[in-house]
Scaffold this active site. Structure first.
Site, PDB file in Angstrom:
ATOM      1  N   GLY A  47       3.893   2.758   2.696  1.00 41.74           N
ATOM      2  CA  GLY A  47       5.031   1.846   2.573  1.00 41.74           C
ATOM      3  C   GLY A  47       4.570   0.418   2.358  1.00 41.74           C
ATOM      4  O   GLY A  47       3.434   0.191   1.926  1.00 41.74           O
ATOM      5  N   LEU A  48       5.441  -0.540   2.677  1.00 41.20           N
ATOM      6  CA  LEU A  48       5.068  -1.944   2.467  1.00 41.20           C
ATOM      7  C   LEU A  48       4.366  -2.496   3.702  1.00 41.20           C
ATOM      8  O   LEU A  48       4.877  -3.375   4.405  1.00 41.20           O
ATOM      9  CB  LEU A  48       6.292  -2.782   2.110  1.00 41.20           C
ATOM     10  CG  LEU A  48       6.808  -2.615   0.676  1.00 41.20           C
ATOM     11  CD1 LEU A  48       8.004  -3.511   0.419  1.00 41.20           C
ATOM     12  CD2 LEU A  48       5.706  -2.899  -0.334  1.00 41.20           C
ATOM     13  N   HIS A  49       3.205  -1.953   3.982  1.00 40.15           N
ATOM     14  CA  HIS A  49       2.374  -2.400   5.099  1.00 40.15           C
ATOM     15  C   HIS A  49       0.953  -2.615   4.594  1.00 40.15           C
ATOM     16  O   HIS A  49       0.583  -2.085   3.555  1.00 40.15           O
ATOM     17  CB  HIS A  49       2.353  -1.345   6.213  1.00 40.15           C
ATOM     18  CG  HIS A  49       3.675  -1.188   6.887  1.00 40.15           C
ATOM     19  ND1 HIS A  49       4.155  -2.094   7.796  1.00 40.15           N
ATOM     20  CD2 HIS A  49       4.631  -0.245   6.765  1.00 40.15           C
ATOM     21  CE1 HIS A  49       5.340  -1.721   8.215  1.00 40.15           C
ATOM     22  NE2 HIS A  49       5.670  -0.596   7.603  1.00 40.15           N
ATOM     23  N   ALA A  50       0.194  -3.349   5.380  1.00 38.82           N
ATOM     24  CA  ALA A  50      -1.230  -3.524   5.126  1.00 38.82           C
ATOM     25  C   ALA A  50      -1.514  -3.896   3.672  1.00 38.82           C
ATOM     26  O   ALA A  50      -0.907  -4.826   3.145  1.00 38.82           O
ATOM     27  CB  ALA A  50      -2.003  -2.288   5.557  1.00 38.82           C
ATOM     28  N   PRO A  58      -0.839  -2.615   0.613  1.00 42.27           N
ATOM     29  CA  PRO A  58       0.284  -2.720  -0.321  1.00 42.27           C
ATOM     30  C   PRO A  58       1.163  -3.952  -0.045  1.00 42.27           C
ATOM     31  O   PRO A  58       1.617  -4.611  -0.980  1.00 42.27           O
ATOM     32  CB  PRO A  58       1.068  -1.425  -0.084  1.00 42.27           C
ATOM     33  CG  PRO A  58       0.034  -0.463   0.357  1.00 42.27           C
ATOM     34  CD  PRO A  58      -0.909  -1.271   1.204  1.00 42.27           C
TER      35      PRO A  58
END
Lengths: 130, 91
Positions: free
Chosen positions: B13-16, B18
């Site tokens: 998902g939109l973590h780290a 990305p």
């Protein structure tokens, strides 16, 4: 690019946070850890902090993240010993969350001010919603 | 102002990483860019920032609405949609 120094009373904690932040930032941001005393016990080492700051010195500046307030004095003494020409900020952010946000911000080619501001937002972070 | 709705398909998902790539891309444009996690109704439309991305908790399978407003809004939306489509080069 802004560099990050992770300072903790524990060498393993500092290394772990560095690993975590490095995976967020990729290879673009210089991140080092300086944890524990010179003999590896709990505490901070002005020497190790100073060496770390020297290694990642950047014309864009360095943001230092610390675990506890008592590390700040060591960082300040290390900065003084360096007499550095580059800017070094000490962040008042919680270590893990602050390192995450700072790594993300720094990797986007942000300034030292922007990186420091992003790290400080960690204080307002909500993790559990009920 | 233009907008698009995208499904996040990459694993984390939109973590780290990305999230870092996504945020970095938004900074290449002058348009004001916001994101809303439609899969989490308790969250609001927010400007894209490291803190906001973390608070939005965008995971794999979530739908997000991107809005861009400014001179390069079309280019911004196109570039961000492309990144999401390419799964941030993750897999």
């Amino acid at each position: 690019m802004v560099s990050l120094l992770i300072v903790s009373h524990s060498a393993q904690l500092a290394a772990g946070v560095r690993e975590f932040a490095s995976q967020v930032a990729g290879d673009t941001v210089q991140i080092l850890d300086a944890g524990g005393t010179d003999d590896g016990s709990l505490g901070t080492s002005i020497n190790r902090i100073q060496q770390g700051l020297e290694q990642i010195a950047s014309p864009d500046g360095t943001l230092v993240l610390v675990d506890l307030g008592s590390a700040v004095l060591s960082v300040e003494m290390a900065i003084e010993a360096l007499g550095d020409v580059n800017r070094i900020y000490i962040s008042d952010a919680p270590l893990v969350e602050g390192a995450y946000l700072a790594a993300l911000e720094a990797s986007a080619e942000a300034t030292l001010e922007e990186t420091a501001a992003a790290a400080l937002q960690a204080r307002a972070m909500v993790k559990v919603r009920r | 102002m233009i907008e698009t709705v995208l499904t996040i398909t990459n694993a984390v998902g939109l973590h780290a990483r990305p999230a870092a790539l996504f945020y970095k891309k938004t900074r290449e444009f002058t348009s004001k860019i916001t994101i809303q996690n439609l899969s989490r109704p308790d969250t609001k439309e927010l400007p894209v920032s490291p803190f906001n991305l973390l608070q939005l908790g965008v995971a794999q399978g979530h739908e997000v609405r991107l809005r861009a407003d400014g001179a390069d809004e079309q280019a911004a939306i196109d570039a961000l949609a492309q990144m999401v489509h390419d799964k941030f080069g993750e897999e």
